[in-house]
Scaffold this motif. Structure first.
Motif, short mmCIF file in Angstrom:
data_model
loop_
_atom_site.label_atom_id
_atom_site.label_comp_id
_atom_site.label_asym_id
_atom_site.label_seq_id
_atom_site.Cartn_x
_atom_site.Cartn_y
_atom_site.Cartn_z
N PRO A 9 -2.84 -6.67 50.22
CA PRO A 9 -2.68 -7.97 49.55
C PRO A 9 -2.10 -7.75 48.15
O PRO A 9 -2.43 -6.77 47.48
N SER A 10 -1.22 -8.65 47.71
CA SER A 10 -0.60 -8.45 46.40
C SER A 10 -0.33 -9.79 45.72
O SER A 10 0.04 -10.77 46.38
N ALA A 20 1.83 1.67 45.31
CA ALA A 20 0.93 1.67 46.47
C ALA A 20 1.70 1.95 47.76
O ALA A 20 1.29 2.76 48.60
N VAL A 21 2.85 1.27 47.93
CA VAL A 21 3.67 1.47 49.13
C VAL A 21 4.17 2.91 49.18
O VAL A 21 4.17 3.54 50.25
N ALA A 22 4.59 3.46 48.04
CA ALA A 22 5.07 4.85 48.01
C ALA A 22 3.99 5.83 48.45
O ALA A 22 4.29 6.82 49.13
N SER A 23 2.73 5.54 48.09
CA SER A 23 1.65 6.44 48.50
C SER A 23 1.46 6.44 50.02
O SER A 23 1.03 7.44 50.59
N HIS A 87 -7.36 -1.03 54.43
CA HIS A 87 -7.01 -2.00 53.39
C HIS A 87 -6.81 -1.26 52.07
O HIS A 87 -7.68 -0.49 51.64
N LEU A 88 -5.66 -1.49 51.45
CA LEU A 88 -5.30 -0.83 50.20
C LEU A 88 -5.00 -1.89 49.16
O LEU A 88 -4.13 -2.75 49.38
N ASP A 89 -5.70 -1.85 48.02
CA ASP A 89 -5.38 -2.77 46.92
C ASP A 89 -4.02 -2.42 46.35
O ASP A 89 -3.61 -1.25 46.32
N ASP A 90 -3.30 -3.42 45.83
CA ASP A 90 -1.93 -3.18 45.38
C ASP A 90 -1.84 -2.37 44.10
O ASP A 90 -0.75 -1.95 43.71
#
Length: 339
Positions: A9-10, A20-23, A87-90
């Motif tokens: 979610p962002s 976050a996406v790069a990780s 689930h990953l926070d942005d």
């Protein structure tokens, strides 16, 4: 290979979202998709730009009006196509081996439905975060009586729910689970919220799930109905730069009210829903303790009438000698409250 859906979610944090996406892009495990829930960002998240930079397995779902993180997380899970979700926070990151290690742990034990992820902080307040989290986790482990399945994996039984009633360390708010498990826990939570007479359907129940503390609430529900384990390896990287909702002092009272609301729903559930009946007494004690903490917060803020009102509610839910002692303390001349 198992497809893992990473749900992010962002809202209005484009640069942090890219990190976050790069990780995820740099994971050693390669069979993944990213589902970004753009929760009313202005300007909107640019799906094509992200695909061009990081690759094609990225989808963006857009909410024109912000629905808040709990709703967005469930929305992302419903849109996911993988059998496993994370689930990953942005503003957070995954360590490069995060998906590989957690998936191996989850699939390595057929009885497991969910794996909590070890957390390590990064940023200017990371030392404080890591120290506080370490102490909090040790308190939970002592009370939950977990068993080491492997040196880095701790299995839990029903005692975990009671341990998390007092507090939910961040590691228990970060997890990998089967998508069916996410749906089971979320459905249980909706059932509890629909006990309220003013909620008519599941959509209304989901909209009632507002921050703060709703990640810790989901963890409580998961502990009540799932076979779980904690992976102690720190593979979820939590940003600790003071940007979090609860780190803002003006929001602390709202967090206290949210905690009371969560416990109130559990008290109602324990009377009706079988999954919570075993813990009815513990839930009442925790609800009373939350009101007591509310009274303490007001007393520290020199709002004594509000403190008395909260203390009366604590006593009404479940009387304790500490309530009487604190009431007598508040009758004394003004001064610092007892530690």
């Amino acid at each position: 290979m198992t497809l893992v859906s990473v749900i992010i979610p962002s809202h209005n944090r484009p640069e942090l979202l890219r990190e976050a996406v790069a990780s995820v892009r740099h994971q050693t495990y390669k069979d993944w998709e990213i589902v970004i829930v753009d929760d009313g960002s202005q300007p909107p998240v640019d799906e094509q730009a992200l695909r061009k930079e990081f690759g094609s397995p990225i989808r963006v779902i857009r909410n024109e009006i912000p629905m808040k993180q709990p709703y967005a997380r469930d929305q992302g899970a419903r849109a996911a196509t993988g059998d496993v979700v994370v689930h990953l926070d942005d503003d957070d990151l995954l360590a490069p081996e995060a998906l590989a290690i957690s998936l191996a742990t989850l699939e390595g034990d057929p009885s497991l439905e969910l794996v909590y992820l070890g957390v390590r902080g990064f940023g200017e307040r990371s030392s404080y975060f890591d120290d506080a989290q370490g102490r909090a986790i040790q308190r939970v482990l002592k009370q939950a009586q977990g068993n080491k399945a492997r040196p880095e994996v701790i299995r839990f039984g029903p005692e975990l729910f009671g341990a998390l009633l007092s507090s939910v360390p961040m590691a228990f708010q970060r997890s990998m689970e089967y998508r069916a498990t996410w749906n089971k826990v979320s459905e249980l939570r909706r059932r509890v919220y629909m006990l309220a007479t003013d909620i008519l359907d599941e959509e209304q129940a989901m909209r009632r799930l507002q921050p703060p503390l709703r990640e810790s609430e989901w963890a409580l529900y998961a502990a009540a109905c799932c076979n779980t384990a904690l992976l102690t390896t720190p593979i979820y990287l939590q940003r600790c730069d003071g940007q979090g909702y609860i780190s803002i002092s003006s929001q602390q009272e709202k967090a206290i009210h949210s905690g009371l609301d969560i416990k109130a729903h559990l008290v109602s559930a324990a009377k009706i829903i079988p999954e919570f009946g075993h813990w009815r007494q513990q839930i009442q004690e925790s609800y009373s303790a939350s009101y007591f903490n509310h009274a303490y917060f007001y007393f520290r803020s020199n709002r004594r009438w509000a403190a008395y009102a909260a203390l009366i509610k604590a006593f009404w839910v479940r009387p304790a000698a500490s309530h009487i002692k604190f009431a007598l303390r508040m009758l004394l001349p003004r001064g610092a409250p007892p530690e």
